[in-house]
Design a protein around this motif. Structure first.
Motif, PDB file in Angstrom:
ATOM      1  N   GLY A 138      61.742  57.273 103.851  1.00  0.00           N
ATOM      2  CA  GLY A 138      61.039  56.284 104.646  1.00  0.00           C
ATOM      3  C   GLY A 138      61.581  56.104 106.045  1.00  0.00           C
ATOM      4  N   HIS A 139      62.786  56.612 106.312  1.00  0.00           N
ATOM      5  CA  HIS A 139      63.332  56.426 107.646  1.00  0.00           C
ATOM      6  C   HIS A 139      63.501  57.733 108.409  1.00  0.00           C
ATOM      7  CE1 HIS A 139      66.940  56.113 110.396  1.00  0.00           C
ATOM      8  NE2 HIS A 139      65.986  55.462 111.012  1.00  0.00           N
ATOM      9  N   THR A 145      49.954  52.048  97.393  1.00  0.00           N
ATOM     10  CA  THR A 145      48.497  52.114  97.270  1.00  0.00           C
ATOM     11  C   THR A 145      47.838  51.945  98.637  1.00  0.00           C
ATOM     12  OG1 THR A 145      48.308  49.734  96.908  1.00  0.00           O
ATOM     13  CG2 THR A 145      48.614  51.128  94.952  1.00  0.00           C
ATOM     14  N   ALA A 146      46.557  52.329  98.716  1.00  0.00           N
ATOM     15  CA  ALA A 146      45.807  52.170  99.968  1.00  0.00           C
ATOM     16  C   ALA A 146      45.733  50.699 100.366  1.00  0.00           C
ATOM     17  CB  ALA A 146      44.411  52.761  99.800  1.00  0.00           C
ATOM     18  N   ALA A 171      51.732  58.211 102.185  1.00  0.00           N
ATOM     19  CA  ALA A 171      50.755  57.239 102.703  1.00  0.00           C
ATOM     20  C   ALA A 171      51.408  56.325 103.731  1.00  0.00           C
ATOM     21  CB  ALA A 171      50.172  56.422 101.555  1.00  0.00           C
ATOM     22  N   LEU A 172      52.655  55.935 103.477  1.00  0.00           N
ATOM     23  CA  LEU A 172      53.382  55.103 104.428  1.00  0.00           C
ATOM     24  C   LEU A 172      53.674  55.876 105.706  1.00  0.00           C
ATOM     25  CD1 LEU A 172      54.905  52.527 105.172  1.00  0.00           C
ATOM     26  CD2 LEU A 172      56.914  53.466 103.999  1.00  0.00           C
ATOM     27  N   ALA A 173      54.129  57.123 105.569  1.00  0.00           N
ATOM     28  CA  ALA A 173      54.427  57.941 106.752  1.00  0.00           C
ATOM     29  C   ALA A 173      53.181  58.127 107.603  1.00  0.00           C
ATOM     30  CB  ALA A 173      54.985  59.297 106.321  1.00  0.00           C
ATOM     31  N   ARG A 174      52.055  58.431 106.972  1.00  0.00           N
ATOM     32  CA  ARG A 174      50.807  58.600 107.719  1.00  0.00           C
ATOM     33  C   ARG A 174      50.438  57.315 108.452  1.00  0.00           C
ATOM     34  NH1 ARG A 174      49.149  62.358 103.198  1.00  0.00           N
ATOM     35  NH2 ARG A 174      48.493  64.282 104.254  1.00  0.00           N
ATOM     36  N   THR A 175      50.599  56.178 107.777  1.00  0.00           N
ATOM     37  CA  THR A 175      50.269  54.895 108.397  1.00  0.00           C
ATOM     38  C   THR A 175      51.140  54.648 109.625  1.00  0.00           C
ATOM     39  OG1 THR A 175      49.582  53.971 106.263  1.00  0.00           O
ATOM     40  CG2 THR A 175      50.118  52.408 108.008  1.00  0.00           C
ATOM     41  N   GLU A 176      52.438  54.881 109.504  1.00  0.00           N
ATOM     42  CA  GLU A 176      53.343  54.666 110.632  1.00  0.00           C
ATOM     43  C   GLU A 176      53.021  55.597 111.796  1.00  0.00           C
ATOM     44  OE1 GLU A 176      57.602  53.903 109.702  1.00  0.00           O
ATOM     45  OE2 GLU A 176      56.985  54.239 107.633  1.00  0.00           O
ATOM     46  N   LEU A 177      52.754  56.863 111.505  1.00  0.00           N
ATOM     47  CA  LEU A 177      52.450  57.819 112.568  1.00  0.00           C
ATOM     48  C   LEU A 177      51.133  57.475 113.260  1.00  0.00           C
ATOM     49  CD1 LEU A 177      53.508  61.077 110.687  1.00  0.00           C
ATOM     50  CD2 LEU A 177      54.660  60.098 112.681  1.00  0.00           C
TER      51      LEU A 177
END
Length: 425
Positions: free
Chosen positions: A264-265, A131-132, A378-384
């Motif tokens: 995720g990796h 989630t956001a 959403a996780l990938a976007r956050t990490e990038l």
């Protein structure tokens, strides 16, 4: 000579395949897929040719099996968005990507529900973790780790390999944290991820051994989480499953852990390196972001769209006749959707081959579409985004240490990547 064969008795443009202008008269010499390409940051010439002349084409996988390739934006979105079609890993006539097996044809992949209510339930439970609110809470911790890794890279001196120093360790730290896996086991997870996503580097026996090692490790890890739950995704899935009529089996939980590891990796780790290489290949882009850091989110989306080294794409198994681009695709066909080729379709994006740091909206297909779109986007976007923000802030003078044309692709990996991203500052 480039060989490929349009699907069906007529190509999408109505041409007779025996007279195809690009050499399709020899159906035995099909275009190999993934399409060979030496350039690390430029697309294969075949992408444009296929979109224009043969958007529904026969290709041959590394295993030798034949499949159908889609390269136009609308066609790729149509197939990916169709809830009827999954990966078809359990179908006997589904094309195998590689002789070595790997994650897409593994026993663990088959343990995950592909269609119907079971698939929707699986995604629904996992979506609670992405989630956001959760991503916002995770963001400061990702930034802290990214800053630590950048500091360590600077201490080691220049030039440095950004991929090894930052691109790989950051996402594996994040996914191990989410799975409740000790930091000491990060290298093992990185090894399993590379092993199971490689199409040509390892033998079937090596892949099977790696899969068995992962199964044994995660089986013990899940047993420990059942006994002593923690603040991690596996503990939450175990609890959610036990609260419903059908608790999750260990096999499904292990397969879910594998899916999260892969998504995720490996994909994000490689994308970090590619994103920075793309932005630094014309340093005016980097200067634009230094001048206006608010463009970071747009830059992330645009590099995702323009990624020419995106890997295999998404495979779908068509278990009933369907029409795509005016062409009948027969039941039992394995279709590979090239999101990277579709993302450069001029029919969908103006000046599609240009990296535009003002492009918005940007409805790219880097994460797929429809019921099988990437759960962890959403996780990938956050990490990038965090990685780019940290590098802009801490290393504003960052630049490539080699000419862009000297960058080299990783061969045989189902997700595209660069061998190294040499940088200096």
């Amino acid at each position: 000579m480039t060989y490929y064969s349009p699907v069906g008795s007529l190509g999408a443009d109505g041409a007779d395949p025996e007279e195809d202008p690009m050499g399709a008269s020899n159906a035995e010499e099909l275009l190999p897929y993934p399409i060979p390409n030496d350039a690390a940051l430029s697309p294969p010439a075949e992408w444009e040719e296929l979109r224009d002349r043969c958007p529904v084409a026969h290709v041959r996988f590394p295993s030798g099996d034949e499949a159908t390739l889609l390269t136009r934006y609308d066609d790729v979105r149509q197939v990916l968005s169709d809830p009827r079609f999954g990966r078809g890993t359990e179908a006997e006539d589904a094309a195998q990507m590689s002789d070595s097996g790997g994650v897409f044809n593994s026993m663990l992949a088959m343990a995950l529900p592909q269609t119907g209510e079971a698939h929707r339930r699986w995604r629904r439970l996992l979506n609670r973790w992405f989630t956001a609110r959760r991503m916002a809470a995770l963001r400061p911790r990702i930034a802290e780790m990214a800053e630590r890794l950048v500091d360590e890279m600077v201490e080691q001196g220049r030039p440095a390999d950004l991929k090894a120093a930052l691109g790989f360790p950051l996402p594996v730290w994040v996914i191990c944290d989410m799975l409740g896996v000790p930091d000491a086991d990060r290298d093992r997870f990185a090894h399993w991820s590379n092993l199971l996503l490689n199409l040509t580097r390892y033998t079937r026996e090596e892949v099977a051994a790696g899969e068995a090692e992962f199964f044994a490790y995660m089986g013990g890890h899940i047993a420990a989480k059942r006994a002593h739950p923690g603040d991690d995704v596996l503990s939450e899935l175990i609890a959610a499953g036990e609260a419903e009529a059908e608790p999750w089996s260990d096999t499904t939980l292990i397969a879910t852990g594998l899916g999260l590891l892969i998504a995720g990796h490996e994909t994000t780790a490689n994308m970090i390196g590619k994103m920075i290489a793309m932005l630094l290949s014309d340093r005016r882009r980097w200067e634009q972001l230094l001048t206006d850091p608010s463009r970071v989110r747009v830059a992330v989306e645009e590099t995702l769209r323009l990624d020419t080294n995106a890997g295999f794409g998404m495979v779908r198994y068509v278990d009933e006749d369907t029409d795509v681009a005016g062409t009948r695709i027969a039941k039992g066909t394995t279709v590979v959707c090239s999101m990277a080729a579709a993302n450069r379709d001029e029919r969908a994006f103006e000046h599609a081959d240009e990296l535009d740091l003002t492009r918005s909206p940007n409805p790219h297909l880097a994460f797929g579409a429809g019921p099988h779109s990437c759960l962890g986007q959403a996780l990938a976007r956050t990490e990038l985004q965090v990685t780019l923000e940290v590098l802009l802030r801490k290393l504003p003078t960052l630049e490539l240490a080699v000419p862009p044309e000297e960058l080299q692709r990783v061969e045989g990996l189902a997700v595209g990547g660069l061998r190294e991203v040499p940088v200096r500052w």
